[in-house]
Design a protein around this motif. Structure first.
Motif, mmCIF file in Angstrom:
data_model
loop_
_atom_site.group_PDB
_atom_site.id
_atom_site.type_symbol
_atom_site.label_atom_id
_atom_site.label_comp_id
_atom_site.label_asym_id
_atom_site.label_seq_id
_atom_site.Cartn_x
_atom_site.Cartn_y
_atom_site.Cartn_z
ATOM 1 N N ARG A 23 -12.221 7.671 8.636
ATOM 2 C CA ARG A 23 -12.203 7.814 7.176
ATOM 3 C C ARG A 23 -13.637 7.685 6.647
ATOM 4 N N GLY A 48 -13.040 12.242 9.872
ATOM 5 C CA GLY A 48 -12.320 12.313 8.603
ATOM 6 C C GLY A 48 -10.853 12.039 8.834
ATOM 7 N N GLY A 71 -8.838 16.034 5.132
ATOM 8 C CA GLY A 71 -9.990 15.446 4.471
ATOM 9 C C GLY A 71 -11.289 16.046 4.974
ATOM 10 N N THR A 72 -12.400 15.560 4.445
ATOM 11 C CA THR A 72 -13.693 16.113 4.836
ATOM 12 C C THR A 72 -14.704 15.006 5.063
ATOM 13 N N VAL A 73 -15.681 15.299 5.876
ATOM 14 C CA VAL A 73 -16.860 14.455 6.052
ATOM 15 C C VAL A 73 -18.051 15.331 5.722
ATOM 16 N N GLU A 124 -19.671 6.879 4.264
ATOM 17 C CA GLU A 124 -20.956 7.522 4.532
ATOM 18 C C GLU A 124 -22.072 6.487 4.665
ATOM 19 N N ALA A 184 -14.552 16.478 11.066
ATOM 20 C CA ALA A 184 -13.938 16.319 9.752
ATOM 21 C C ALA A 184 -12.424 16.225 9.795
ATOM 22 N N ASP A 185 -11.777 17.113 10.533
ATOM 23 C CA ASP A 185 -10.322 17.229 10.443
ATOM 24 C C ASP A 185 -9.660 16.534 11.627
ATOM 25 N N GLY A 215 -15.420 10.008 5.173
ATOM 26 C CA GLY A 215 -15.795 10.893 4.071
ATOM 27 C C GLY A 215 -15.651 10.280 2.707
ATOM 28 N N THR A 216 -16.098 9.056 2.533
ATOM 29 C CA THR A 216 -16.086 8.350 1.244
ATOM 30 C C THR A 216 -17.462 7.762 1.015
#
Length: 355
Positions: free
Chosen positions: A5, A32, A36-38, A12, A51-52, A7-8
């Motif tokens: 997780r 991620g 969601g994404t990174v 980061e 990311a996925d 990508g927040t």
């Protein structure tokens, strides 16, 4: 190192802090979640971005090979996304249990879960500051804070079955630095809500300080619970002075009544119990980190300025009528109450002016 997780704003910051450690350390994998994404900008020679990834699927173990530690970031810093996430509580509890199993089956020997100091609960009898090992007293049945309580409970239950896996829970104060939280929304309202006969202790934490704290937790195997925050805290009067915001004052009972009504009709997604976090203290000491040599690089007054910057991105403007669509915009009970009270003040002034 693996950060899940990622990508927040806090995720980061944690990735960057881990990647900035001295050369020769294991590279960081930033994961991620499904859908969601990174941010691609995180990628570097020392950061691999994936990311996925479905963190609730057993196949997540494929991404842990060779890693010594994994950090799962659930710190509340993106309120809009958190409110929009369907079945959030079940989802993150499943992710925790899956990552514990995956860690136990691979080379990972340390799992770090980042939640929030809000799980301690905001209560009038809280010591100020709360020690690192203070009990978890937040309401576990409702709201995003209840989700974090459920995640911590899932970690404790799953880890008990794998005694060889070390676990640490990191609990930061209100996060600032590109964040969106219930406290961000609190100061984004037209006026700052002040509850009569309340004594909050306002304490913040910059995401970069959280990142460095998590890196220290990993490097020095700190735990089992670690709090993170700026030095000290601000009183309500000091917050008002530093922020320069105008206030609206209500009794606790009146504020709770407004929030309950808005929640009941669907205009407010967060529960009225979130008002406790702007009424009662939940400041923490961060003593384990300080004893290990960590010091925050940002203080509360500086972080208030950053909090106001974050709030401007979510400011709703002046008073207007509530309807169902306002829920996602308001997000926080205190902001909803402040907007409602400000609207009432404006209506009274208009009536006097037309008399």
């Amino acid at each position: 190192m693996v950060v899940a997780r990622a990508g927040t704003p806090s995720g980061e910051a944690i990735v960057r802090a881990l990647a900035d450690r001295p050369a020769g350390r294991v590279a960081v994998r930033a994961l991620g979640v499904a859908g969601g994404t990174v941010e691609p900008e995180l990628a570097s020679e020392r950061v691999a971005v994936v990311a996925d990834v479905d963190l609730a699927a057993p196949s997540v173990a494929d991404h842990l090979a060779g890693a010594r530690a994994i950090v799962l970031v659930l710190a509340p810093d993106d309120l809009a996304a958190e409110l929009a996430e369907r079945d959030r509580r079940d989802r993150i509890a499943t992710e925790v249990r899956t990552l514990v199993l995956a860690a136990a089956a691979t080379s990972v020997d340390h799992l770090v879960l980042v939640t929030s100091a809000m799980v301690h609960g905001a209560l009038p009898d809280n010591p100020v500051p709360l020690p690192d090992d203070a009990p978890r007293r937040a309401e576990a049945l409702v709201g995003l804070v209840g989700d974090l309580v459920a995640a911590e409970e899932a970690l404790e239950a799953a880890a008990a079955l794998h005694p060889g896996l070390r676990t640490t829970i990191v609990r930061p104060a209100t996060l600032v630095g590109g964040t969106d939280t219930i406290i961000t929304r609190h100061v984004a309202a037209p006026r700052l809500l002040r509850l009569k006969d309340s004594a909050p202790a306002w304490q913040l934490c910059h995401v970069d300080d959280l990142g460095r704290a998590v890196a220290q937790v990993v490097d020095q195997d700190l735990g089992p619970t670690v709090t993170v925050a700026c030095e000290g805290w601000l009183t309500q009067s000091e917050l008002e002075e530093v922020s320069g915001l105008r206030t609206v004052e209500l009794s606790g009972a009146a504020a709770q009544g407004i929030a309950h009504r808005l929640h009941r009709v669907g205009s407010l997604p967060s529960p009225a119990t979130d008002l406790d976090f702007v009424a009662h203290p939940w400041a923490v000491a961060a003593q384990l980190l300080r004893d290990a040599g960590w010091q925050p690089q940002h203080d509360n007054r500086e972080c208030v300025e950053l909090l106001l910057t974050d709030a401007r991105a979510h400011r709703m403007g002046t008073t207007r009528r509530f309807d169902r669509k306002d829920g996602a915009a308001i997000g926080a009970a205190s902001a909803a109450v402040a907007i409602g009270a400000t609207a009432a003040i404006v209506r009274r002034r208009r009536k006097k002016g037309s008399a």
